[in-house]
Design a protein around this motif. Structure first.
Motif, PDB file in Angstrom:
ATOM      1  N   SER A 121      -0.810  -9.539  -6.632  1.00  0.00           N
ATOM      2  CA  SER A 121       0.024  -8.779  -5.708  1.00  0.00           C
ATOM      3  C   SER A 121      -0.807  -8.384  -4.493  1.00  0.00           C
ATOM      4  O   SER A 121      -1.922  -7.892  -4.643  1.00  0.00           O
ATOM      5  CB  SER A 121       0.537  -7.521  -6.414  1.00  0.00           C
ATOM      6  OG  SER A 121       1.204  -6.686  -5.501  1.00  0.00           O
ATOM      7  N   ASN A 128       9.173  -7.721  -7.400  1.00  0.00           N
ATOM      8  CA  ASN A 128       8.222  -6.796  -8.017  1.00  0.00           C
ATOM      9  C   ASN A 128       8.749  -6.080  -9.254  1.00  0.00           C
ATOM     10  O   ASN A 128       8.018  -5.318  -9.876  1.00  0.00           O
ATOM     11  CB  ASN A 128       7.799  -5.744  -6.981  1.00  0.00           C
ATOM     12  CG  ASN A 128       8.993  -5.024  -6.393  1.00  0.00           C
ATOM     13  OD1 ASN A 128      10.149  -5.348  -6.692  1.00  0.00           O
ATOM     14  ND2 ASN A 128       8.729  -4.046  -5.565  1.00  0.00           N
ATOM     15  N   HIS A 185       4.385  -9.980  -2.918  1.00  0.00           N
ATOM     16  CA  HIS A 185       3.824  -9.181  -1.826  1.00  0.00           C
ATOM     17  C   HIS A 185       4.589  -7.875  -1.582  1.00  0.00           C
ATOM     18  O   HIS A 185       4.387  -7.212  -0.566  1.00  0.00           O
ATOM     19  CB  HIS A 185       3.769 -10.019  -0.541  1.00  0.00           C
ATOM     20  CG  HIS A 185       5.117 -10.381   0.003  1.00  0.00           C
ATOM     21  ND1 HIS A 185       5.480 -10.098   1.292  1.00  0.00           N
ATOM     22  CD2 HIS A 185       6.181 -10.994  -0.558  1.00  0.00           C
ATOM     23  CE1 HIS A 185       6.707 -10.537   1.512  1.00  0.00           C
ATOM     24  NE2 HIS A 185       7.156 -11.096   0.407  1.00  0.00           N
ATOM     25  N   HIS A 186       5.488  -7.491  -2.499  1.00  0.00           N
ATOM     26  CA  HIS A 186       6.222  -6.227  -2.348  1.00  0.00           C
ATOM     27  C   HIS A 186       5.416  -5.052  -2.908  1.00  0.00           C
ATOM     28  O   HIS A 186       4.572  -5.235  -3.791  1.00  0.00           O
ATOM     29  CB  HIS A 186       7.575  -6.308  -3.058  1.00  0.00           C
ATOM     30  CG  HIS A 186       8.503  -7.311  -2.453  1.00  0.00           C
ATOM     31  ND1 HIS A 186       8.592  -8.605  -2.913  1.00  0.00           N
ATOM     32  CD2 HIS A 186       9.348  -7.213  -1.406  1.00  0.00           C
ATOM     33  CE1 HIS A 186       9.476  -9.267  -2.179  1.00  0.00           C
ATOM     34  NE2 HIS A 186       9.944  -8.446  -1.243  1.00  0.00           N
ATOM     35  N   GLN A 187       5.740  -3.855  -2.411  1.00  0.00           N
ATOM     36  CA  GLN A 187       5.004  -2.654  -2.835  1.00  0.00           C
ATOM     37  C   GLN A 187       5.357  -2.255  -4.269  1.00  0.00           C
ATOM     38  O   GLN A 187       6.451  -2.530  -4.733  1.00  0.00           O
ATOM     39  CB  GLN A 187       5.343  -1.495  -1.896  1.00  0.00           C
ATOM     40  CG  GLN A 187       4.747  -1.700  -0.517  1.00  0.00           C
ATOM     41  CD  GLN A 187       5.073  -0.568   0.431  1.00  0.00           C
ATOM     42  OE1 GLN A 187       5.931   0.266   0.152  1.00  0.00           O
ATOM     43  NE2 GLN A 187       4.397  -0.542   1.555  1.00  0.00           N
ATOM     44  N   GLN A 188       4.440  -1.576  -4.909  1.00  0.00           N
ATOM     45  CA  GLN A 188       4.613  -0.982  -6.236  1.00  0.00           C
ATOM     46  C   GLN A 188       5.191  -1.939  -7.275  1.00  0.00           C
ATOM     47  O   GLN A 188       6.286  -1.723  -7.794  1.00  0.00           O
ATOM     48  CB  GLN A 188       5.503   0.262  -6.126  1.00  0.00           C
ATOM     49  CG  GLN A 188       4.856   1.315  -5.262  1.00  0.00           C
ATOM     50  CD  GLN A 188       5.763   2.502  -5.011  1.00  0.00           C
ATOM     51  OE1 GLN A 188       6.964   2.352  -4.816  1.00  0.00           O
ATOM     52  NE2 GLN A 188       5.185   3.670  -5.014  1.00  0.00           N
ATOM     53  N   THR A 190       0.187  -6.555  -0.768  1.00  0.00           N
ATOM     54  CA  THR A 190       1.203  -6.104   0.180  1.00  0.00           C
ATOM     55  C   THR A 190       0.790  -6.385   1.630  1.00  0.00           C
ATOM     56  O   THR A 190       1.584  -6.219   2.544  1.00  0.00           O
ATOM     57  CB  THR A 190       1.471  -4.595   0.024  1.00  0.00           C
ATOM     58  OG1 THR A 190       0.227  -3.899   0.149  1.00  0.00           O
ATOM     59  CG2 THR A 190       2.091  -4.280  -1.319  1.00  0.00           C
TER      60      THR A 190
END
Ligand SMILES: [Mn+2]
Length: 151
Positions: free
Chosen positions: A137, A100, A124-127, A139
């Motif tokens: 994206s 990310n 698929h990672h946050q932020q 999550t």
């Protein structure tokens, strides 16, 4: 989940004619990083693109059974750096899979950030950082590989 149709159209448009493509994933790549990248590489090659898959650091040998690992370019060594930087310099399209933020890639991230290639993040990672022209994206997904099993 349905993706933004505008983004899908943009990506289809970019993939319409054969291109020089680079796929990059995160350091110490795991099964998701390698599996999603190598599977996507095979798909793009079927569409007649020339695809190089770069990992910032080497993968562990327990993952060497995944088809295509023998063609991975690793950025770590001096020779690897030269080869990777040459491929990145001539890339039309750059896919960033399973990470990310370019800062996670250290030296390689600097090259990616300044690359003139159109960048696409699938992750698929946050932020997620805002460094790409196209960002896919989600999550809610357990793995980046899951992006290629839906739609
Ligand atoms: Mn992952």
């Amino acid at each position: 989940m349905k993706f933004d149709s505008g983004k899908i159209e943009q990506l289809k448009n970019w993939l319409q004619i054969p291109k020089q493509v680079v796929i990059v994933t995160h350091p110490r790549p795991d099964g998701d990083a390698l599996g999603s990248s190598l599977g996507f590489k095979m798909y793009l090659e079927k569409l007649q693109h020339t695809v190089t898959f770069i990992t910032p650091t080497d993968y562990t040998r327990n993952l060497s059974w995944i088809p295509g690992t023998e063609h991975i370019l690793t950025y770590e060594s001096n020779l690897g750096k030269k080869m990777c930087e040459a491929k990145l310099a001539s890339a039309d399209l750059l896919f960033c899979l399973d990470f990310n933020a370019v800062s996670r890639l250290e030296d390689l991230g600097v090259f990616i950030a300044s690359s003139k290639a159109c960048k696409v993040v699938i992750d698929h990672h946050q932020q997620p950082e805002d460094f790409a022209e196209l960002l896919f994206s989600n999550t809610a997904y357990c793995a980046t590989a899951e992006f290629f099993s839906v739609q």
